[in-house]
Design a protein around this motif. Structure first.
Motif, mmCIF file in Angstrom:
data_model
loop_
_atom_site.group_PDB
_atom_site.id
_atom_site.type_symbol
_atom_site.label_atom_id
_atom_site.label_comp_id
_atom_site.label_asym_id
_atom_site.label_seq_id
_atom_site.Cartn_x
_atom_site.Cartn_y
_atom_site.Cartn_z
ATOM 1 N N GLU A 127 0.833 -1.200 0.000
ATOM 2 C CA GLU A 127 0.000 0.000 0.000
ATOM 3 C C GLU A 127 0.871 1.254 0.000
ATOM 4 O O GLU A 127 0.560 2.238 -0.679
ATOM 5 N N ALA A 128 1.959 1.212 0.760
ATOM 6 C CA ALA A 128 2.868 2.360 0.803
ATOM 7 C C ALA A 128 3.490 2.621 -0.563
ATOM 8 O O ALA A 128 3.528 3.761 -1.041
ATOM 9 N N VAL A 129 3.980 1.556 -1.204
ATOM 10 C CA VAL A 129 4.604 1.697 -2.520
ATOM 11 C C VAL A 129 3.588 2.221 -3.542
ATOM 12 O O VAL A 129 3.896 3.096 -4.358
ATOM 13 N N GLN A 130 2.385 1.685 -3.510
ATOM 14 C CA GLN A 130 1.351 2.138 -4.443
ATOM 15 C C GLN A 130 0.978 3.594 -4.205
ATOM 16 O O GLN A 130 0.515 4.274 -5.122
ATOM 17 N N SER A 131 1.202 4.080 -2.993
ATOM 18 C CA SER A 131 0.908 5.475 -2.667
ATOM 19 C C SER A 131 2.024 6.412 -3.110
ATOM 20 O O SER A 131 1.852 7.633 -3.076
ATOM 21 N N GLY A 132 3.169 5.860 -3.501
ATOM 22 C CA GLY A 132 4.287 6.683 -3.931
ATOM 23 C C GLY A 132 5.406 6.789 -2.921
ATOM 24 O O GLY A 132 6.382 7.502 -3.140
ATOM 25 N N ILE A 133 5.279 6.087 -1.788
ATOM 26 C CA ILE A 133 6.327 6.082 -0.774
ATOM 27 C C ILE A 133 7.467 5.189 -1.246
ATOM 28 O O ILE A 133 7.240 4.064 -1.672
ATOM 29 N N ARG A 134 8.707 5.702 -1.171
ATOM 30 C CA ARG A 134 9.829 5.007 -1.792
ATOM 31 C C ARG A 134 10.800 4.369 -0.805
ATOM 32 O O ARG A 134 11.749 3.699 -1.222
ATOM 33 N N GLY A 135 10.605 4.604 0.489
ATOM 34 C CA GLY A 135 11.550 4.049 1.455
ATOM 35 C C GLY A 135 10.852 3.393 2.622
ATOM 36 O O GLY A 135 9.775 3.818 3.041
ATOM 37 N N TRP A 136 11.469 2.320 3.141
ATOM 38 C CA TRP A 136 10.907 1.596 4.277
ATOM 39 C C TRP A 136 12.067 1.062 5.110
ATOM 40 O O TRP A 136 12.904 0.315 4.612
ATOM 41 N N LEU A 176 8.859 1.231 -8.649
ATOM 42 C CA LEU A 176 8.482 -0.176 -8.515
ATOM 43 C C LEU A 176 7.227 -0.485 -9.320
ATOM 44 O O LEU A 176 7.135 -1.531 -9.969
ATOM 45 N N ALA A 177 6.253 0.415 -9.277
ATOM 46 C CA ALA A 177 5.033 0.203 -10.054
ATOM 47 C C ALA A 177 5.345 0.221 -11.548
ATOM 48 O O ALA A 177 4.782 -0.553 -12.330
ATOM 49 N N ALA A 178 6.265 1.106 -11.947
ATOM 50 C CA ALA A 178 6.669 1.153 -13.357
ATOM 51 C C ALA A 178 7.363 -0.136 -13.766
ATOM 52 O O ALA A 178 7.151 -0.656 -14.874
ATOM 53 N N VAL A 179 8.200 -0.683 -12.870
ATOM 54 C CA VAL A 179 8.889 -1.943 -13.148
ATOM 55 C C VAL A 179 7.888 -3.077 -13.313
ATOM 56 O O VAL A 179 8.034 -3.934 -14.194
ATOM 57 N N ALA A 180 6.860 -3.095 -12.478
ATOM 58 C CA ALA A 180 5.843 -4.147 -12.589
ATOM 59 C C ALA A 180 5.161 -4.088 -13.946
ATOM 60 O O ALA A 180 4.943 -5.126 -14.594
ATOM 61 N N ILE A 181 4.819 -2.886 -14.401
ATOM 62 C CA ILE A 181 4.198 -2.735 -15.726
ATOM 63 C C ILE A 181 5.180 -3.189 -16.805
ATOM 64 O O ILE A 181 4.800 -3.882 -17.761
ATOM 65 N N VAL A 222 14.279 -2.231 -14.343
ATOM 66 C CA VAL A 222 13.843 -3.631 -14.231
ATOM 67 C C VAL A 222 14.963 -4.493 -13.651
ATOM 68 O O VAL A 222 14.713 -5.432 -12.891
ATOM 69 N N GLU A 223 16.204 -4.154 -13.983
ATOM 70 C CA GLU A 223 17.356 -4.915 -13.496
ATOM 71 C C GLU A 223 17.799 -4.460 -12.110
ATOM 72 O O GLU A 223 18.781 -4.974 -11.568
ATOM 73 N N GLY A 224 17.104 -3.476 -11.530
ATOM 74 C CA GLY A 224 17.421 -3.028 -10.178
ATOM 75 C C GLY A 224 18.586 -2.069 -10.085
ATOM 76 O O GLY A 224 19.173 -1.883 -9.013
ATOM 77 N N MET A 225 18.944 -1.414 -11.193
ATOM 78 C CA MET A 225 20.069 -0.499 -11.189
ATOM 79 C C MET A 225 19.701 0.822 -10.514
ATOM 80 O O MET A 225 18.566 1.280 -10.588
ATOM 81 N N HIS A 243 14.269 11.485 -16.761
ATOM 82 C CA HIS A 243 13.680 10.393 -17.548
ATOM 83 C C HIS A 243 12.720 9.563 -16.691
ATOM 84 O O HIS A 243 11.633 9.189 -17.144
ATOM 85 N N VAL A 244 13.118 9.269 -15.453
ATOM 86 C CA VAL A 244 12.266 8.463 -14.572
ATOM 87 C C VAL A 244 10.955 9.189 -14.285
ATOM 88 O O VAL A 244 9.871 8.589 -14.322
ATOM 89 N N GLN A 245 11.035 10.479 -14.026
ATOM 90 C CA GLN A 245 9.823 11.256 -13.772
ATOM 91 C C GLN A 245 8.896 11.232 -14.980
ATOM 92 O O GLN A 245 7.672 11.127 -14.845
ATOM 93 N N SER A 246 9.474 11.320 -16.176
ATOM 94 C CA SER A 246 8.669 11.259 -17.397
ATOM 95 C C SER A 246 8.025 9.885 -17.550
ATOM 96 O O SER A 246 6.854 9.775 -17.943
ATOM 97 N N ILE A 247 8.781 8.831 -17.227
ATOM 98 C CA ILE A 247 8.240 7.465 -17.310
ATOM 99 C C ILE A 247 7.049 7.312 -16.369
ATOM 100 O O ILE A 247 5.997 6.780 -16.758
ATOM 101 N N LEU A 248 7.197 7.759 -15.141
ATOM 102 C CA LEU A 248 6.104 7.639 -14.166
ATOM 103 C C LEU A 248 4.872 8.407 -14.636
ATOM 104 O O LEU A 248 3.736 7.925 -14.495
ATOM 105 N N HIS A 249 5.095 9.581 -15.210
ATOM 106 C CA HIS A 249 3.973 10.386 -15.705
ATOM 107 C C HIS A 249 3.252 9.681 -16.849
ATOM 108 O O HIS A 249 2.017 9.590 -16.861
#
Length: 231
Positions: free
Chosen positions: A97-106, A207-212, A171-174, A193-199
């Protein structure tokens, strides 16, 4: 974020001893400055409205208040601020739920200070820092759909080749620095680039982008290496 400037941190936790101890410990690190402390939702929103920050440390339980709900509100109002959950809660569905909300650290409260500062620095750079033991279940849950939906496929098709390369690296975890070295660009360019991908993919986290990407069959770093070396 300009990493030559101190990382501005707001600590949100209802245990005053923990808050004070963490603030003292972060003060020993030259690249951190604590700009605010809060014990509940109201205090946190008041602090953040007057003290812009790079990272918020957030407990999931704030008295009888829901820390994740506060995290979502923080990201809605201040999307440039990263959030690191620092909690005694084991995880499970709340991590997803945290990751889906946009939280990036745990980070668990049982972890050492080096693990926490590493997570804070990583999230400040735009990276995701979730313990490996929790990350596997999150990725399995996010990748549970057998193949990309129509909207996800359209999002993938809207990406430029360079964005696809960056996504393949994710996807490779880099890390962002590793992606920059491979593609011969700066970490800030990778972040853009990452921000554009998420948008384009309409998600809140890498993580959600990697799943897609996995559902859509996006190629990993082998193809990226070939293009980078060819260039």
């Amino acid at each position: 974020m300009d990493m030559e400037k101190p990382i501005r941190v707001v600590i949100v936790d209802d245990h005053q001893v923990f808050v004070d101890a963490l603030a003292v410990r972060l003060a020993d690190e030259p690249d951190f400055v604590v700009v605010g402390k809060a014990a509940n939702t109201e205090q946190a929103l008041d602090v953040l409205s007057t003290a812009p920050c790079d990272v918020v440390t957030l407990d999931l339980i704030l008295g009888d208040e829901d820390g994740l709900a506060l995290g979502r509100e923080i990201l809605r109002r201040w999307p440039q601020s990263g959030i690191v959950v620092v909690t005694g809660v084991e995880g499970g569905e709340q991590v997803l739920e945290a990751v889906q909300s946009g939280i990036r650290g745990w980070v668990s409260k049982t972890a050492n200070i080096d693990s926490l500062t590493a997570a804070l620095r990583g999230v400040a750079r735009g990276e995701t820092h979730i313990p490996a033991a929790l990350l596997t279940n999150v990725l399995v849950s996010l990748s549970g759909q057998p193949q990309a939906s129509v909207s996800e496929a359209e999002g993938i098709r809207s990406l430029t080749q360079r964005e696809l390369d960056v996504l393949g690296c994710l996807v490779e975890g880099m890390s962002r620095n590793e992606i920059g070295e491979l593609l011969h660009v700066s970490p800030n360019t990778v972040r853009t680039h990452v921000q554009s991908i998420l948008h384009k993919l309409k998600v809140h986290s890498a993580l959600a982008a990697v799943a897609i990407a996995r559902r859509a069959g996006v190629q990993g770093t082998s193809a990226v290496h070939k293009r980078a070396n060819a260039g």
